[in-house]
Design a protein around this motif. Sequence first.
Motif, PDB file in Angstrom:
ATOM      1  N   ARG A 140       0.809  -1.210   0.000  1.00  0.00           N
ATOM      2  CA  ARG A 140       0.000   0.000   0.000  1.00  0.00           C
ATOM      3  C   ARG A 140       0.843   1.260   0.000  1.00  0.00           C
ATOM      4  NH1 ARG A 140      -2.109  -1.825   5.777  1.00  0.00           N
ATOM      5  NH2 ARG A 140      -0.390  -1.158   7.073  1.00  0.00           N
ATOM      6  N   GLY A 141       1.988   1.198  -0.616  1.00  0.00           N
ATOM      7  CA  GLY A 141       2.809   2.395  -0.662  1.00  0.00           C
ATOM      8  C   GLY A 141       3.816   2.333  -1.785  1.00  0.00           C
ATOM      9  N   VAL A 142       4.419   3.459  -2.076  1.00  0.00           N
ATOM     10  CA  VAL A 142       5.492   3.541  -3.058  1.00  0.00           C
ATOM     11  C   VAL A 142       6.696   4.208  -2.396  1.00  0.00           C
ATOM     12  CG1 VAL A 142       4.061   3.590  -5.130  1.00  0.00           C
ATOM     13  CG2 VAL A 142       4.494   5.726  -3.912  1.00  0.00           C
ATOM     14  N   PRO A 143       7.898   3.817  -2.830  1.00  0.00           N
ATOM     15  CA  PRO A 143       8.202   2.880  -3.914  1.00  0.00           C
ATOM     16  C   PRO A 143       8.201   1.426  -3.430  1.00  0.00           C
ATOM     17  CG  PRO A 143      10.235   3.786  -3.054  1.00  0.00           C
ATOM     18  CD  PRO A 143       9.118   4.464  -2.291  1.00  0.00           C
ATOM     19  N   THR A 144       7.612   0.561  -4.213  1.00  0.00           N
ATOM     20  CA  THR A 144       7.595  -0.873  -3.933  1.00  0.00           C
ATOM     21  C   THR A 144       8.078  -1.616  -5.168  1.00  0.00           C
ATOM     22  OG1 THR A 144       5.789  -0.773  -2.327  1.00  0.00           O
ATOM     23  CG2 THR A 144       6.112  -2.865  -3.461  1.00  0.00           C
ATOM     24  N   SER A 145       8.860  -2.659  -4.970  1.00  0.00           N
ATOM     25  CA  SER A 145       9.369  -3.439  -6.100  1.00  0.00           C
ATOM     26  C   SER A 145       9.140  -4.929  -5.893  1.00  0.00           C
ATOM     27  CB  SER A 145      10.868  -3.180  -6.310  1.00  0.00           C
ATOM     28  OG  SER A 145      11.091  -1.865  -6.784  1.00  0.00           O
ATOM     29  N   PHE A 146       9.015  -5.627  -7.007  1.00  0.00           N
ATOM     30  CA  PHE A 146       8.875  -7.078  -7.038  1.00  0.00           C
ATOM     31  C   PHE A 146      10.078  -7.646  -7.786  1.00  0.00           C
ATOM     32  CE2 PHE A 146       4.742  -5.338  -6.531  1.00  0.00           C
ATOM     33  CZ  PHE A 146       3.904  -6.288  -5.963  1.00  0.00           C
ATOM     34  N   ILE A 147      10.678  -8.691  -7.238  1.00  0.00           N
ATOM     35  CA  ILE A 147      11.742  -9.402  -7.944  1.00  0.00           C
ATOM     36  C   ILE A 147      11.175 -10.740  -8.396  1.00  0.00           C
ATOM     37  CG2 ILE A 147      14.029 -10.445  -7.800  1.00  0.00           C
ATOM     38  CD1 ILE A 147      14.783  -8.407  -5.696  1.00  0.00           C
ATOM     39  N   ILE A 148      11.277 -10.995  -9.692  1.00  0.00           N
ATOM     40  CA  ILE A 148      10.790 -12.250 -10.271  1.00  0.00           C
ATOM     41  C   ILE A 148      11.999 -13.050 -10.724  1.00  0.00           C
ATOM     42  CG2 ILE A 148       9.399 -13.300 -12.087  1.00  0.00           C
ATOM     43  CD1 ILE A 148       8.616  -9.757 -11.304  1.00  0.00           C
ATOM     44  N   GLY A 149      12.119 -14.271 -10.224  1.00  0.00           N
ATOM     45  CA  GLY A 149      13.271 -15.106 -10.542  1.00  0.00           C
ATOM     46  C   GLY A 149      13.256 -15.605 -11.979  1.00  0.00           C
ATOM     47  N   ARG A 150      14.332 -16.258 -12.362  1.00  0.00           N
ATOM     48  CA  ARG A 150      14.431 -16.778 -13.726  1.00  0.00           C
ATOM     49  C   ARG A 150      13.372 -17.834 -14.020  1.00  0.00           C
ATOM     50  NH1 ARG A 150      19.982 -16.213 -12.282  1.00  0.00           N
ATOM     51  NH2 ARG A 150      21.096 -14.744 -13.653  1.00  0.00           N
ATOM     52  N   ASN A 151      12.801 -18.418 -12.957  1.00  0.00           N
ATOM     53  CA  ASN A 151      11.744 -19.415 -13.142  1.00  0.00           C
ATOM     54  C   ASN A 151      10.368 -18.784 -13.319  1.00  0.00           C
ATOM     55  OD1 ASN A 151      11.241 -18.465 -10.585  1.00  0.00           O
ATOM     56  ND2 ASN A 151      11.204 -20.469  -9.586  1.00  0.00           N
ATOM     57  N   GLY A 152      10.324 -17.441 -13.326  1.00  0.00           N
ATOM     58  CA  GLY A 152       9.060 -16.751 -13.546  1.00  0.00           C
ATOM     59  C   GLY A 152       8.200 -16.586 -12.310  1.00  0.00           C
ATOM     60  N   LYS A 153       8.741 -16.869 -11.123  1.00  0.00           N
ATOM     61  CA  LYS A 153       7.980 -16.755  -9.878  1.00  0.00           C
ATOM     62  C   LYS A 153       8.509 -15.586  -9.037  1.00  0.00           C
ATOM     63  CE  LYS A 153       5.934 -20.689 -10.898  1.00  0.00           C
ATOM     64  NZ  LYS A 153       4.535 -20.736 -11.367  1.00  0.00           N
ATOM     65  N   ILE A 154       7.608 -14.975  -8.276  1.00  0.00           N
ATOM     66  CA  ILE A 154       7.991 -13.856  -7.409  1.00  0.00           C
ATOM     67  C   ILE A 154       8.813 -14.379  -6.232  1.00  0.00           C
ATOM     68  CG2 ILE A 154       7.142 -12.005  -5.912  1.00  0.00           C
ATOM     69  CD1 ILE A 154       4.564 -12.016  -7.616  1.00  0.00           C
ATOM     70  N   VAL A 155       9.991 -13.797  -6.028  1.00  0.00           N
ATOM     71  CA  VAL A 155      10.852 -14.236  -4.923  1.00  0.00           C
ATOM     72  C   VAL A 155      10.982 -13.180  -3.829  1.00  0.00           C
ATOM     73  CG1 VAL A 155      12.177 -15.789  -6.386  1.00  0.00           C
ATOM     74  CG2 VAL A 155      12.967 -13.438  -6.070  1.00  0.00           C
ATOM     75  N   TRP A 156      10.599 -11.934  -4.139  1.00  0.00           N
ATOM     76  CA  TRP A 156      10.751 -10.870  -3.136  1.00  0.00           C
ATOM     77  C   TRP A 156       9.809  -9.729  -3.468  1.00  0.00           C
ATOM     78  CZ3 TRP A 156      12.333  -5.681  -3.031  1.00  0.00           C
ATOM     79  CH2 TRP A 156      12.707  -5.173  -1.780  1.00  0.00           C
ATOM     80  N   ILE A 157       9.220  -9.130  -2.423  1.00  0.00           N
ATOM     81  CA  ILE A 157       8.370  -7.944  -2.550  1.00  0.00           C
ATOM     82  C   ILE A 157       8.770  -7.002  -1.430  1.00  0.00           C
ATOM     83  CG2 ILE A 157       6.017  -7.040  -2.610  1.00  0.00           C
ATOM     84  CD1 ILE A 157       5.044  -9.927  -3.116  1.00  0.00           C
ATOM     85  N   GLY A 158       9.072  -5.763  -1.755  1.00  0.00           N
ATOM     86  CA  GLY A 158       9.459  -4.868  -0.672  1.00  0.00           C
ATOM     87  C   GLY A 158       9.781  -3.463  -1.119  1.00  0.00           C
ATOM     88  N   HIS A 159      10.331  -2.702  -0.188  1.00  0.00           N
ATOM     89  CA  HIS A 159      10.684  -1.304  -0.423  1.00  0.00           C
ATOM     90  C   HIS A 159      11.843  -1.242  -1.414  1.00  0.00           C
ATOM     91  CE1 HIS A 159      11.672   2.863   0.242  1.00  0.00           C
ATOM     92  NE2 HIS A 159      10.718   2.992   1.149  1.00  0.00           N
ATOM     93  N   THR A 160      11.707  -0.392  -2.422  1.00  0.00           N
ATOM     94  CA  THR A 160      12.707  -0.298  -3.486  1.00  0.00           C
ATOM     95  C   THR A 160      14.091   0.053  -2.953  1.00  0.00           C
ATOM     96  OG1 THR A 160      10.985   0.309  -5.067  1.00  0.00           O
ATOM     97  CG2 THR A 160      13.245   0.885  -5.657  1.00  0.00           C
ATOM     98  N   MET A 161      14.169   0.777  -1.845  1.00  0.00           N
ATOM     99  CA  MET A 161      15.468   1.135  -1.279  1.00  0.00           C
ATOM    100  C   MET A 161      16.291  -0.094  -0.892  1.00  0.00           C
ATOM    101  SD  MET A 161      16.042   4.443  -1.210  1.00  0.00           S
ATOM    102  CE  MET A 161      17.112   4.858   0.161  1.00  0.00           C
ATOM    103  N   MET A 162      15.627  -1.244  -0.717  1.00  0.00           N
ATOM    104  CA  MET A 162      16.323  -2.459  -0.311  1.00  0.00           C
ATOM    105  C   MET A 162      16.838  -3.279  -1.488  1.00  0.00           C
ATOM    106  SD  MET A 162      16.321  -2.383   2.940  1.00  0.00           S
ATOM    107  CE  MET A 162      16.952  -4.035   3.194  1.00  0.00           C
TER     108      MET A 162
END
Length: 343
Positions: A140-162
Amino acid sequence: MRTRIPATALIAIGLSVCAQAARLDLGQAPPPVRVARWIKAPVKPTGPPRIRIVGFFSSWSAPSNQALPVLAQVARKHAKLVTIEMISVYEKSSGAADTSYYKTVAAFVKQRAALMPYAVGVDDPKGAMANAWLEASGERGVPTSFIIGRNGKIVWIGHTMMLDTVMDEIVSGKFDFATYRKERKEQMEAEEKEYRLLKRFNELQQSGRYREAVAELDRIAKAQPEYGRRMVLVRFNLLLKSDEKAAYTYGRELLNGELKDQSGMLWLMARMLLDETPGLVRPDYKLALDLSQRSADLTKHNDANILTALAYAHFKLGHVDKAIEIQERAIPIGDANPQIPER
């Protein structure tokens, strides 16, 4: 590992807090990226599958601006390993048919081209991307980022500063997905508990019953003093809307007491008095001056945003020459730190 925007911070700037079960979570395939317009179109990479980063920002958001150098570093450090797509969401518009903010975002990206070496898109006025990604995942806030692994699945969701730290862990093989998944689950449960605690308060402040909201907040603070200490900015904001005299007395108490060494909080209070709270009958610009002066002193007069607030407070009090002098000092500081948003 993660920094989330708490419900208290959202309420302080007038946003509602909604609880819902996350429909998009770690280990799942993400939704498609369907933007209203690409400001900088993505380039399809060649070679083996890459790690994807899909992030969300707002052009008006100071934290989004502050995260730009981190994103630029990740893009350059891992240029052969990742693709990055940043999507502008929650931009200011007059309604579902208003797309004028597209130009605002385009100008924002052009001005910060060196800090945005990746694809940048804009969400539509109805917030399709924000709904499909952020709200669906319980964010519910920005900046937020999602990391999607090479297998096409989400591996991390969090604050972009991290992102820089997390990407280093992923690339080096040190990222512990199981531990992170457990931590995220616990954090989401804690925020659900916080939502239930704030439910009545949130209903009152959203319906404009600010005096009752202050009373409910005081009830919560009495039962849970630690939580009450986290809500001081919220209380100040609500008092400004319901009882100006009480707000200014409370503001002085915070300035001379528990917030006296917290520059960011003092700056936010000053902004509420200067231009962020509509409808004030007798704004206490002397309090705004004292808040911004203390904030500037704490940051050794080296923060452009805080100096701008200080200059504006002097201007509101009729100290035009002093306001110009301080603003002129703020300009080169802002130029030297392009992540600082213009006012």
